[in-house]
Write a protein that holds these residues in place. Sequence first.
Motif, short mmCIF file in Angstrom:
data_model
loop_
_atom_site.label_atom_id
_atom_site.label_comp_id
_atom_site.label_asym_id
_atom_site.label_seq_id
_atom_site.Cartn_x
_atom_site.Cartn_y
_atom_site.Cartn_z
N PRO A 1 0.81 -1.22 0.00
CA PRO A 1 0.00 0.00 0.00
C PRO A 1 0.84 1.26 0.00
CG PRO A 1 0.00 -0.99 2.17
CD PRO A 1 0.72 -1.95 1.27
N PHE A 2 0.18 2.37 -0.28
CA PHE A 2 0.82 3.68 -0.32
C PHE A 2 -0.17 4.69 0.25
CE2 PHE A 2 -1.36 2.86 -4.27
CZ PHE A 2 -2.06 4.02 -4.52
N ARG A 3 0.32 5.91 0.52
CA ARG A 3 -0.53 6.96 1.04
C ARG A 3 -0.94 7.90 -0.09
NH1 ARG A 3 1.88 10.53 4.60
NH2 ARG A 3 -0.08 10.91 5.71
N LEU A 4 -2.23 8.25 -0.10
CA LEU A 4 -2.78 9.12 -1.13
C LEU A 4 -3.61 10.20 -0.45
CD1 LEU A 4 -3.49 9.78 -4.15
CD2 LEU A 4 -5.41 8.18 -3.90
N GLN A 5 -3.39 11.43 -0.85
CA GLN A 5 -4.19 12.55 -0.34
C GLN A 5 -5.06 13.11 -1.46
OE1 GLN A 5 -3.29 16.44 2.33
NE2 GLN A 5 -2.32 16.48 0.31
N VAL A 6 -6.35 13.18 -1.22
CA VAL A 6 -7.30 13.76 -2.16
C VAL A 6 -8.21 14.69 -1.37
CG1 VAL A 6 -9.18 13.34 -3.79
CG2 VAL A 6 -7.24 11.76 -3.70
N GLY A 7 -8.34 15.92 -1.83
CA GLY A 7 -9.20 16.87 -1.15
C GLY A 7 -8.76 17.17 0.27
N ASP B 1 2.33 9.75 -1.51
CA ASP B 1 3.49 9.35 -0.71
C ASP B 1 3.64 7.84 -0.86
OD1 ASP B 1 5.50 8.84 1.05
OD2 ASP B 1 4.45 9.57 2.83
N PRO B 2 4.47 7.40 -1.82
CA PRO B 2 4.56 5.97 -2.12
C PRO B 2 5.34 5.15 -1.11
CG PRO B 2 6.08 7.17 -3.51
CD PRO B 2 5.32 8.20 -2.72
N GLY B 3 6.10 5.80 -0.24
CA GLY B 3 6.96 5.03 0.66
C GLY B 3 7.99 4.25 -0.15
N ASP B 4 8.14 2.97 0.17
CA ASP B 4 9.15 2.14 -0.51
C ASP B 4 8.56 1.32 -1.66
OD1 ASP B 4 11.19 2.99 1.20
OD2 ASP B 4 10.69 1.45 2.69
#
Length: 256
Positions: free
Chosen positions: A42-48, A68-71
């Motif tokens: 998984p990765f972090r995604l910011q929307v709105g 924010d994909p991390g590794d």
Amino acid sequence: MQHSPRGTLFLWPDHWQVIGHLVPNRPHRHISASWLVGLDGPFRLQVGGHWRMTSAALVAPDVEQSLDPGDTRMWCAQLDPDSDFWRALQHRLGDQPSVDIPVTQASLHSESSGDCQAVWQALSSAVKQLGGSPEPMDRRVRKICDELRSQLPDKVDVARLAQAVGLSSSRLSHLFRQQTGVTLRRFLLHLKMNQVLAQWERGKSMSQLAMDAGFYDQPHFVRTARGMFDAMPSEYVTTGAFSVCRCGPSSSPSLS
């Protein structure tokens, strides 16, 4: 010292895909729709303004986002608002700016080969599993999209385009936004940026590329690139951070 590329950028006329290790970015607004898949986790995604963890997501055109994909290695695609890929997926969002999607591991096997045909087929297979056939586009909007692609004018002449398809300027503007999710002006900016990506090579000056693609001047190009990508194309292409594959129509058979 020459470092190996972090990934590969694949360019088609109606979309592009990038596979590899990406760096975190600040909020930006792609004019195209975003296909985002974590290949290793998984990765972090910011929307709105809201962050979430996801393994695969869609983001509608012209929606602010941050990654924010991390590794994890990422499989990202930017799908033009008039592309068959996006028109086959857009029903999954409904009225939402972004949704998580179930992308099975089986659909990701062929993307790592580094071949245009294999990468296109990987996305095509995943889209078919998720959506089905592309939704039809209003013929008048399709005609406008095709004309803007072929001519790439300096600016949008809404009155002339509207007359060519038998609509008023206000009706065309509304219909175009309804069908694609973006304004005529934003769509043209997207096409101009795609032109820059398609022609970017080491040794070519940024000012010349910006002028050839129809930007007013280099500052206009820089503002547009930062707003769309939070990065300049040179950070991906001319530095050697990503290898580039320019894929022609022969490597993208019909989706339907």
